[in-house]
Design a protein around this motif. Sequence first.
Motif, PDB file in Angstrom:
ATOM      1  N   GLU A 140       0.628  -0.996  -0.299  1.00  0.00           N
ATOM      2  CA  GLU A 140      -0.196   0.150   0.528  1.00  0.00           C
ATOM      3  C   GLU A 140       0.869   1.357  -0.054  1.00  0.00           C
ATOM      4  O   GLU A 140       0.124   2.336  -0.384  1.00  0.00           O
ATOM      5  N   ARG A 141       2.084   1.491   0.362  1.00  0.00           N
ATOM      6  CA  ARG A 141       3.154   2.408   0.585  1.00  0.00           C
ATOM      7  C   ARG A 141       4.412   2.522   0.200  1.00  0.00           C
ATOM      8  O   ARG A 141       5.181   3.353  -1.055  1.00  0.00           O
ATOM      9  N   GLY A 142       3.362   1.680  -1.718  1.00  0.00           N
ATOM     10  CA  GLY A 142       4.479   1.560  -2.758  1.00  0.00           C
ATOM     11  C   GLY A 142       6.472   0.473  -2.587  1.00  0.00           C
ATOM     12  O   GLY A 142       6.122   0.727  -3.856  1.00  0.00           O
ATOM     13  N   TYR A 143       5.599  -0.173  -1.664  1.00  0.00           N
ATOM     14  CA  TYR A 143       7.222  -1.486  -2.032  1.00  0.00           C
ATOM     15  C   TYR A 143       6.562  -2.274  -2.800  1.00  0.00           C
ATOM     16  O   TYR A 143       5.546  -2.642  -3.045  1.00  0.00           O
ATOM     17  N   GLU A 144       7.717  -2.933  -3.340  1.00  0.00           N
ATOM     18  CA  GLU A 144       7.912  -4.044  -3.994  1.00  0.00           C
ATOM     19  C   GLU A 144       7.922  -5.096  -3.559  1.00  0.00           C
ATOM     20  O   GLU A 144       9.190  -4.798  -2.912  1.00  0.00           O
ATOM     21  N   VAL A 145       7.400  -6.058  -2.904  1.00  0.00           N
ATOM     22  CA  VAL A 145       7.498  -6.987  -1.628  1.00  0.00           C
ATOM     23  C   VAL A 145       7.607  -7.921  -2.726  1.00  0.00           C
ATOM     24  O   VAL A 145       6.395  -8.484  -2.791  1.00  0.00           O
ATOM     25  N   THR A 146       8.408  -9.335  -2.060  1.00  0.00           N
ATOM     26  CA  THR A 146       8.764 -10.544  -3.392  1.00  0.00           C
ATOM     27  C   THR A 146       9.290 -11.542  -1.582  1.00  0.00           C
ATOM     28  O   THR A 146      10.381 -11.069  -1.165  1.00  0.00           O
ATOM     29  N   ARG A 147       8.693 -12.266  -1.602  1.00  0.00           N
ATOM     30  CA  ARG A 147       9.454 -13.554  -0.787  1.00  0.00           C
ATOM     31  C   ARG A 147      10.232 -14.926  -1.543  1.00  0.00           C
ATOM     32  O   ARG A 147       9.675 -15.096  -2.395  1.00  0.00           O
ATOM     33  N   ASP A 148      11.041 -15.129  -0.537  1.00  0.00           N
ATOM     34  CA  ASP A 148      12.061 -15.848  -1.150  1.00  0.00           C
ATOM     35  C   ASP A 148      12.783 -16.643   0.385  1.00  0.00           C
ATOM     36  O   ASP A 148      13.632 -15.707   0.873  1.00  0.00           O
ATOM     37  N   ASP A 149      12.388 -17.748   0.559  1.00  0.00           N
ATOM     38  CA  ASP A 149      12.654 -18.052   1.441  1.00  0.00           C
ATOM     39  C   ASP A 149      14.011 -18.531   1.738  1.00  0.00           C
ATOM     40  O   ASP A 149      15.772 -18.168   3.006  1.00  0.00           O
ATOM     41  N   GLU A 150      14.443 -18.839   0.788  1.00  0.00           N
ATOM     42  CA  GLU A 150      16.275 -19.562   0.189  1.00  0.00           C
ATOM     43  C   GLU A 150      17.171 -18.803   0.488  1.00  0.00           C
ATOM     44  O   GLU A 150      17.598 -18.683   0.621  1.00  0.00           O
ATOM     45  N   LEU A 151      16.807 -17.375  -0.015  1.00  0.00           N
ATOM     46  CA  LEU A 151      17.286 -16.312  -0.419  1.00  0.00           C
ATOM     47  C   LEU A 151      17.768 -15.703   1.536  1.00  0.00           C
ATOM     48  O   LEU A 151      19.041 -15.756   1.728  1.00  0.00           O
ATOM     49  N   ILE A 152      16.346 -15.474   1.795  1.00  0.00           N
ATOM     50  CA  ILE A 152      16.640 -14.970   3.093  1.00  0.00           C
ATOM     51  C   ILE A 152      18.251 -15.955   4.254  1.00  0.00           C
ATOM     52  O   ILE A 152      18.376 -15.137   4.976  1.00  0.00           O
ATOM     53  N   ASN A 153      17.641 -17.247   3.627  1.00  0.00           N
ATOM     54  CA  ASN A 153      18.620 -18.070   4.698  1.00  0.00           C
ATOM     55  C   ASN A 153      19.746 -18.382   4.325  1.00  0.00           C
ATOM     56  O   ASN A 153      20.954 -18.623   4.689  1.00  0.00           O
ATOM     57  N   VAL A 154      20.016 -17.881   2.981  1.00  0.00           N
ATOM     58  CA  VAL A 154      21.242 -17.806   2.201  1.00  0.00           C
ATOM     59  C   VAL A 154      22.371 -16.665   3.227  1.00  0.00           C
ATOM     60  O   VAL A 154      23.403 -16.391   3.743  1.00  0.00           O
ATOM     61  N   LEU A 155      21.807 -14.999   3.601  1.00  0.00           N
ATOM     62  CA  LEU A 155      21.760 -13.792   3.335  1.00  0.00           C
ATOM     63  C   LEU A 155      22.410 -14.625   5.291  1.00  0.00           C
ATOM     64  O   LEU A 155      23.146 -13.566   5.532  1.00  0.00           O
ATOM     65  N   ASP A 156      21.776 -15.015   5.865  1.00  0.00           N
ATOM     66  CA  ASP A 156      21.438 -15.662   7.142  1.00  0.00           C
ATOM     67  C   ASP A 156      22.506 -16.564   7.081  1.00  0.00           C
ATOM     68  O   ASP A 156      23.235 -17.445   8.655  1.00  0.00           O
ATOM     69  N   GLY A 157      23.090 -17.014   6.435  1.00  0.00           N
ATOM     70  CA  GLY A 157      24.323 -17.870   7.019  1.00  0.00           C
ATOM     71  C   GLY A 157      23.364 -19.409   7.051  1.00  0.00           C
ATOM     72  O   GLY A 157      24.691 -20.601   7.464  1.00  0.00           O
ATOM     73  N   ARG A 158      22.198 -19.810   6.675  1.00  0.00           N
ATOM     74  CA  ARG A 158      22.391 -20.892   6.847  1.00  0.00           C
ATOM     75  C   ARG A 158      22.569 -22.255   6.666  1.00  0.00           C
ATOM     76  O   ARG A 158      22.763 -23.612   7.430  1.00  0.00           O
ATOM     77  N   GLY A 159      23.354 -22.338   5.511  1.00  0.00           N
ATOM     78  CA  GLY A 159      23.406 -23.524   4.719  1.00  0.00           C
ATOM     79  C   GLY A 159      24.930 -23.894   5.499  1.00  0.00           C
ATOM     80  O   GLY A 159      25.295 -24.663   5.312  1.00  0.00           O
ATOM     81  N   PHE A 160      25.421 -23.023   6.367  1.00  0.00           N
ATOM     82  CA  PHE A 160      26.499 -23.647   6.779  1.00  0.00           C
ATOM     83  C   PHE A 160      27.215 -23.113   8.641  1.00  0.00           C
ATOM     84  O   PHE A 160      27.970 -23.897   9.213  1.00  0.00           O
ATOM     85  N   SER A 161      26.435 -22.209   9.267  1.00  0.00           N
ATOM     86  CA  SER A 161      27.089 -21.136   9.710  1.00  0.00           C
ATOM     87  C   SER A 161      26.277 -22.871  11.067  1.00  0.00           C
ATOM     88  O   SER A 161      26.471 -23.946  10.885  1.00  0.00           O
ATOM     89  N   PRO A 162      27.873 -22.495  12.503  1.00  0.00           N
ATOM     90  CA  PRO A 162      27.718 -23.512  13.154  1.00  0.00           C
ATOM     91  C   PRO A 162      26.875 -23.498  14.248  1.00  0.00           C
ATOM     92  O   PRO A 162      26.109 -24.485  14.946  1.00  0.00           O
ATOM     93  N   LEU A 163      25.915 -22.101  13.528  1.00  0.00           N
ATOM     94  CA  LEU A 163      25.449 -21.823  15.415  1.00  0.00           C
ATOM     95  C   LEU A 163      23.531 -22.943  14.691  1.00  0.00           C
ATOM     96  O   LEU A 163      23.157 -22.550  15.736  1.00  0.00           O
ATOM     97  N   VAL A 164      23.574 -23.304  13.977  1.00  0.00           N
ATOM     98  CA  VAL A 164      22.940 -23.604  13.248  1.00  0.00           C
ATOM     99  C   VAL A 164      22.932 -25.946  13.651  1.00  0.00           C
ATOM    100  O   VAL A 164      23.770 -26.124  13.887  1.00  0.00           O
ATOM    101  N   GLY A 165      21.497 -25.686  14.587  1.00  0.00           N
ATOM    102  CA  GLY A 165      21.202 -27.167  14.966  1.00  0.00           C
ATOM    103  C   GLY A 165      20.912 -28.546  13.859  1.00  0.00           C
ATOM    104  O   GLY A 165      20.622 -28.294  13.630  1.00  0.00           O
TER     105      GLY A 165
END
Length: 165
Positions: A140-165
């Motif tokens: 409504e405020r003019g943002y273009e918003v797209t969901r991409d869970d995989e991309l968000i989790n790559v940015l968070d280091g999900r694939g290799f982080s030692p913090l991931v259990g």
Amino acid sequence: MTTHRSDTHRLVYGHAQMHDCLAFADAETAASEAAEITAIAAASTWGEARALRTEHAWNPVGPEYHDPEDGPADDAAFDINEVGSVQDGDWPPMVATRAFRLLPQDLRDRFGASSATVFNGDVIEIPLAREAELVAELRERGYEVTRDDELINVLDGRGFSPLVG
């Protein structure tokens, strides 16, 4: 009022699994940053990892952040989880912190809660249940918003982080 492309905020968002909340990233740079993170994490030798130049992500073993004289030889096998900033949870930076700069203050206050982590500062935890309402408000405020869970989790280091259990 017509929103022109230069006026449009483009965001990508998804379920950040490490914090079990919605997280946001700048859609203009997120894919390139994720590719840089993936390339660094996938390097097979310290020399290969050190040589990677980045535009969007900082390289935790690049010359600006890591003195090659203090570490393994260039031909030594590389494991991203041996890097101090990765072990400490500093690299890559937590994706759930980006909402502080990407989302308007009123929406952060309404949809999320600031939460302190033990070592790495505050994150904004936006419950998954608030997704539809928040995305509608952003659009409504003019943002273009797209969901991409995989991309968000790559940015968070999900694939290799030692913090991931």
